[in-house]
Design an enzyme around this catalytic site. Structure first.
Site, PDB file in Angstrom:
ATOM      1  N   ASP A 184       6.538  -2.420  -3.024  1.00  0.00           N
ATOM      2  CA  ASP A 184       7.134  -1.586  -1.876  1.00  0.00           C
ATOM      3  C   ASP A 184       6.601  -2.244  -0.600  1.00  0.00           C
ATOM      4  OD1 ASP A 184       8.751   0.381  -0.594  1.00  0.00           O
ATOM      5  OD2 ASP A 184       6.715   1.490  -0.399  1.00  0.00           O
ATOM      6  N   LEU A 185       7.219  -2.151   0.607  1.00  0.00           N
ATOM      7  CA  LEU A 185       6.642  -2.663   1.725  1.00  0.00           C
ATOM      8  C   LEU A 185       6.063  -1.273   2.541  1.00  0.00           C
ATOM      9  CD1 LEU A 185       9.292  -5.279   2.637  1.00  0.00           C
ATOM     10  CD2 LEU A 185       6.752  -5.533   1.877  1.00  0.00           C
ATOM     11  N   ASP A 186       7.379  -0.767   3.214  1.00  0.00           N
ATOM     12  CA  ASP A 186       6.894   0.639   4.212  1.00  0.00           C
ATOM     13  C   ASP A 186       5.833   1.603   3.485  1.00  0.00           C
ATOM     14  OD1 ASP A 186       8.751  -0.753   5.892  1.00  0.00           O
ATOM     15  OD2 ASP A 186      10.301   0.742   5.473  1.00  0.00           O
TER      16      ASP A 186
ATOM     17  N   ASP B 263       4.336   3.931  -2.531  1.00  0.00           N
ATOM     18  CA  ASP B 263       3.638   5.104  -2.221  1.00  0.00           C
ATOM     19  C   ASP B 263       4.912   6.240  -2.580  1.00  0.00           C
ATOM     20  OD1 ASP B 263       5.741   4.066  -0.125  1.00  0.00           O
ATOM     21  OD2 ASP B 263       5.549   6.129   0.601  1.00  0.00           O
TER      22      ASP B 263
HETATM   23 MG   LIG Z   1       7.649   2.947   0.866  1.00  0.00          MG
END
Ligand SMILES: [Mg+2]
Length: 238
Positions: free
Chosen positions: A16-18, A188
């Site tokens: 995942d990035l953000d 996250d």
């Molecule tokens: Mg995220």
């Protein structure tokens, strides 16, 4: 590092990035403010256009076209376009205006500070296994200076429905030619990242950067295989 399920071999890692590779909240606040200001100054009739007005247009689009949910950039552009149409611009003018405002959005969206630890971790991991980015958002790895680490970048919308849907997870497995069981997804979000990946048969790593307790979070439906509190811990798994 906490283990909840036995880990298998890890032959690839999807990220995942953000809020996994960097803190997304300051940049998203600034980006939202700047692109809203750009919209307000685009046309005199929009000077008083509020965030709430914008939100109402977003909701209106979503109820008309539920699938737009999966492409946050297009959803935003179309909402802006609708705001411009509503103040009397022609279709062509509104489309051009929405694209101009989206370029403001993407400019600010790319002002992410990538922590040194993220670079160090990705540099170490990429020497061992292929890495893939899978995002529901609109961050662009090439603008963040991290695209070279990833063999592929998949974005909800162009590459399928948003996580936790399986589209992008399966696409990653297919493009890597690695069965999901040997892929570790790191993210996250307990619903989109952890539950999404586990439901696809992948291994899941939850990155818990805020010191939350998994046992006390309502949205924790499925246990990850492993929980980490800092990205660098991943290097210990390979
Ligand atoms: Mg995220």
């Amino acid at each position: 590092m906490r283990f909840y399920r036995p880990l298998r071999a890890i032959k690839a890692i999807t990220f995942d990035l953000d809020d996994t590779l960097y803190d997304n909240s300051p940049v998203i606040r600034k980006t939202t403010d700047e692109s809203h200001a750009a919209l307000q100054s685009y046309h005199p009739a929009l000077r008083e256009f509020t965030m709430l007005d914008y939100q109402i247009l977003r909701d209106e689009l979503l109820s008309r076209e539920p699938d737009i949910y999966h492409d946050v950039s297009e959803w935003r552009r179309r909402s802006v376009e609708l705001a411009l149409l509503n103040v009397g611009l022609s279709t062509q003018e509104a489309t051009a205006g929405s694209e101009e405002i989206m370029s403001v959005f993407h400019h600010w969206r790319s002002q992410v500070e990538i922590p040194e630890e993220t670079h160090r971790t990705l540099q170490a991991l990429v020497k061992k296994v292929p890495l893939v980015a899978i995002t529901n958002g609109n961050a662009r790895p090439e603008k963040l200076g991290i695209s070279d680490y990833f063999q592929f970048t998949f974005r909800a919308g162009p590459h399928g429905r948003a996580k936790p849907y399986k589209d992008m997870y399966y696409l990653a497995a297919q493009m890597l030619s690695i069965v999901p069981e040997y892929i570790l997804h790191v993210g996250d979000d307990l619903r989109t990242d952890v539950a999404g990946a586990v439901c696809c048969g992948m291994q899941a790593c939850w990155i818990n950067l805020r010191g939350d307790n998994l046992m006390h979070i309502d949205e924790a439906r499925l246990l990850p295989h492993v929980e980490i509190s800092r990205l660098l811990s991943l290097t210990l798994l390979l």
